[in-house]
Design a protein around this motif. Structure first.
Motif, mmCIF file in Angstrom:
data_model
loop_
_atom_site.group_PDB
_atom_site.id
_atom_site.type_symbol
_atom_site.label_atom_id
_atom_site.label_comp_id
_atom_site.label_asym_id
_atom_site.label_seq_id
_atom_site.Cartn_x
_atom_site.Cartn_y
_atom_site.Cartn_z
ATOM 1 N N PRO A 170 0.827 -1.200 0.000
ATOM 2 C CA PRO A 170 0.000 0.000 0.000
ATOM 3 C C PRO A 170 0.865 1.255 0.000
ATOM 4 C CG PRO A 170 0.101 -0.889 2.203
ATOM 5 C CD PRO A 170 0.825 -1.868 1.326
ATOM 6 N N ARG A 171 0.240 2.400 -0.228
ATOM 7 C CA ARG A 171 0.989 3.647 -0.296
ATOM 8 C C ARG A 171 1.665 3.964 1.037
ATOM 9 N NH1 ARG A 171 0.009 2.483 -4.832
ATOM 10 N NH2 ARG A 171 -0.828 3.855 -6.467
ATOM 11 N N GLU A 172 1.000 3.642 2.147
ATOM 12 C CA GLU A 172 1.592 3.835 3.465
ATOM 13 C C GLU A 172 1.060 2.766 4.407
ATOM 14 O OE1 GLU A 172 -1.434 7.098 5.447
ATOM 15 O OE2 GLU A 172 0.353 7.817 4.410
ATOM 16 N N LEU A 173 1.841 2.467 5.439
ATOM 17 C CA LEU A 173 1.451 1.451 6.400
ATOM 18 C C LEU A 173 0.630 2.088 7.516
ATOM 19 C CD1 LEU A 173 4.785 -0.575 6.736
ATOM 20 C CD2 LEU A 173 2.870 -0.932 5.155
ATOM 21 N N SER A 174 -0.357 1.367 7.983
ATOM 22 C CA SER A 174 -1.217 1.887 9.044
ATOM 23 C C SER A 174 -0.445 1.980 10.359
ATOM 24 C CB SER A 174 -2.435 0.975 9.238
ATOM 25 O OG SER A 174 -2.019 -0.272 9.781
ATOM 26 N N HIS A 175 -0.931 2.836 11.247
ATOM 27 C CA HIS A 175 -0.323 2.969 12.571
ATOM 28 C C HIS A 175 -0.396 1.642 13.317
ATOM 29 C CE1 HIS A 175 0.602 4.514 16.566
ATOM 30 N NE2 HIS A 175 -0.509 3.952 17.002
ATOM 31 N N GLN A 176 -1.483 0.937 13.173
ATOM 32 C CA GLN A 176 -1.658 -0.333 13.856
ATOM 33 C C GLN A 176 -0.605 -1.342 13.398
ATOM 34 O OE1 GLN A 176 -5.506 -2.088 13.173
ATOM 35 N NE2 GLN A 176 -5.307 -3.547 14.844
#
Length: 539
Positions: free
Chosen positions: A9-15
């Motif tokens: 994905p474009r960025e990884l989630s905080h979780q």
């Protein structure tokens, strides 16, 4: 700055970034994003489904798939920590930062299987090139030193990228895809085919519910921090604990009642509101605390044939007739709502014992209730302040503060998502709220039980109930006083305008997300300073 690789994905989630089991993969994700230039496509955590020789299903996952239209395709398996291979048992293990040993799968075999599985899937695409495509595999060990040489016949040194190699990650990737004169890159058509295989099944947007769950978890972790107040008043038999909305008055009141009961004191937890009393009973169902609203208390202790007179007077007469009704501890939640003479009845209901406790929890909003109401002052109670908002996100606390005047409350909750404002006419309020509920419970994955719709009057509430699923609670603002939900939608009709108490209660009931629907003039009164900045719809 030159554009870098396209990340999927474009960025990884905080979780995901906070997951200790993903630490090594996150490090590699960031390293690839920083090292590879435009033209590269990096796919993270790609699952695949293949078949065994007998036709059975075999699933797997590839940590990273790197694709360049000219250079080729590289599948990468990542293993963090110290790595050990024991050929006697054919066992691979990793050692984490706490020196715990974990069994792991053969990373070389994993990368190789992923390579063949993804190649097979790509070959099924109509736009996959009909020529030999350069498909290689590799392994990244981001926490170990470089090996001195080959690690086995099928594990040459160049197959591995270790901690020192991360500084030349681009060169290692390009070296893995070098050579093979009869091999070619997948080209733009092959790149599109791989995107169909690797990215098409995934939704990159994160439903609102996930962010709200993270915020709610943070709030739940904060809430017990207010219990220090109970240690302060452990020897105080008369205490008035005050705080603004969100300071945990109800949570602390429940814990206070629970502790007093466990100390052997027959304890009553009371309030004025019937809905709040029902909520308190739910919270206290595992304790021996008696939970009754004041009206329920009167109905329980006063014979039915005595109805019609003043309930407080009837309660005092009942206690005088039967002293066994008395409690050794009485906890009052939302105490600012109690009438003056009710306190006289409560004192009569308290045992004449120097260790008997009367603790009142009240709201300190001066513009609605005064600094300390006269009845509490007259009971010689020791004033205690709750000064931290542990229930609401900072964004919700900021808007509720517009209708609060009293001692300073510090917001300790997470930042939270922005307040959602929807500017519509009064006639459009019900339609818009209905659409918002459908959006939240649909694509945003919010549970119906986490939502409440608040209306300033019974008429609007009843209109909403006819349009909204029965699984979503619709309530008047007054009836929801002292209660809370993760998500609150406020019907900001003209009935709420200029009624500070309704505004204060409505805006402070949401823990993690607040949606306000109404006319511009009403919204600008509710949020005079931040309305323009916070104006954001959810769809």
């Amino acid at each position: 700055m030159m554009a870098g690789a396209t990340m999927w994905p474009r960025e990884l989630s905080h979780q995901l970034r906070a997951d200790p089991l993903r630490r090594a993969e996150v490090r590699v994700f960031d390293a690839l994003e920083g090292a590879l230039p435009a033209g590269w496509q990096v796919f993270y955590s790609r699952p695949w489904l293949g078949l065994t020789r007998t036709g059975g299903e075999r699933d797997g996952e590839c940590d990273f798939v790197l694709v360049h239209p000219d250079r080729g395709v590289l599948t990468i398996e990542v293993k963090g920590g110290g790595i050990t291979f024991d050929p006697r048992s054919d066992r691979w293990t990793s050692e984490d930062a706490n020196r715990r040993i974990h069994n792991i799968k053969n990373p070389v075999a994993q990368a190789m299987r992923a390579k063949h599985a993804i190649l097979a899937k790509a070959g099924e695409q109509r736009n996959w090139p009909r020529q030999f495509v350069r498909f290689r595999h590799g392994v990244v060990f981001p926490d170990v030193a470089s090996p001195p040489g080959d690690l086995g016949a099928d594990r040459p040194r160049e197959l591995f990228c270790c901690r020192p190699d991360l500084t030349r990650l681009r060169a290692w990737v390009e070296e893995r895809l070098a050579g093979g004169n009869d091999e070619h890159g997948p080209g733009l058509s092959g790149l599109q085919a791989l995107q169909n295989v690797l990215a098409k099944p995934f939704m990159l947007r994160t439903p609102l519910a996930y962010r709200l769950e993270d915020d709610d978890a943070a709030i739940a972790a904060l809430t017990p921090e207010q219990y220090y107040i109970l240690d302060s008043i452990a020897e105080v038999t008369r205490a008035a604990v005050g705080g603004g909305a969100g300071t945990g008055k109800t949570i602390v009141a429940c814990e206070d009642a629970r502790r007093l009961t466990e100390a052997g004191k027959r304890t009553l937890l009371t309030c004025r509101s019937l809905p709040l009393a029902a909520d308190l009973r739910q919270r206290m169902q595992d304790s021996a605390v008696t939970v009754l609203s004041f009206d329920e208390l009167v109905r329980k202790f006063v014979p039915s044939d005595r109805s019609g007179a003043d309930p407080a007077e009837l309660l005092m007469q009942a206690v005088e007739a039967d002293p066994g009704l008395r409690f050794k501890a009485i906890i009052v939640d939302e105490a600012q709502d109690f009438k003056n003479h009710w306190w006289i009845a409560l004192e009569e209901l308290l045992l004449p014992d120097p260790e008997a406790c009367l603790h009142a929890y009240f709201d300190t909003n001066q513009q609605l209730y005064g600094v300390l109401s006269a009845q509490i002052q007259g009971l010689s109670m020791v004033p205690i302040r709750l000064t931290r908002n542990l229930r609401n996100t900072k964004s919700i606390h900021a808007v509720a503060t517009h209708h609060y005047k009293g001692h300073t409350i510090i917001a300790d909750g997470p930042p939270g998502v922005s307040i959602a404002l929807h500017r519509v006419t009064d006639k459009e309020v019900v339609v818009k709220i209905t659409a918002q509920v459908q959006l939240l419970t649909g694509v945003e994955c919010v549970s119906s039980s986490d939502i409440v719709v608040l209306a300033p009057d019974v008429r609007t509430r009843d209109m909403l109930r006819k349009q909204i699923s029965a699984a979503v609670l619709c309530s008047t603002i007054t009836d929801f006083k002292g209660l809370e939900r993760a998500v609150v939608i406020v019907a900001a009709t003209r009935a709420i305008a200029d009624v500070s108490e309704l505004a204060y209660v409505a805006l402070s009931r949401a823990r993690t997300h607040l949606i306000i629907v109404g006319e511009s003039v009403v919204l600008d009164w509710l949020l005079p300073a931040s309305a323009a900045a916070a104006d954001r719809g959810t769809g």
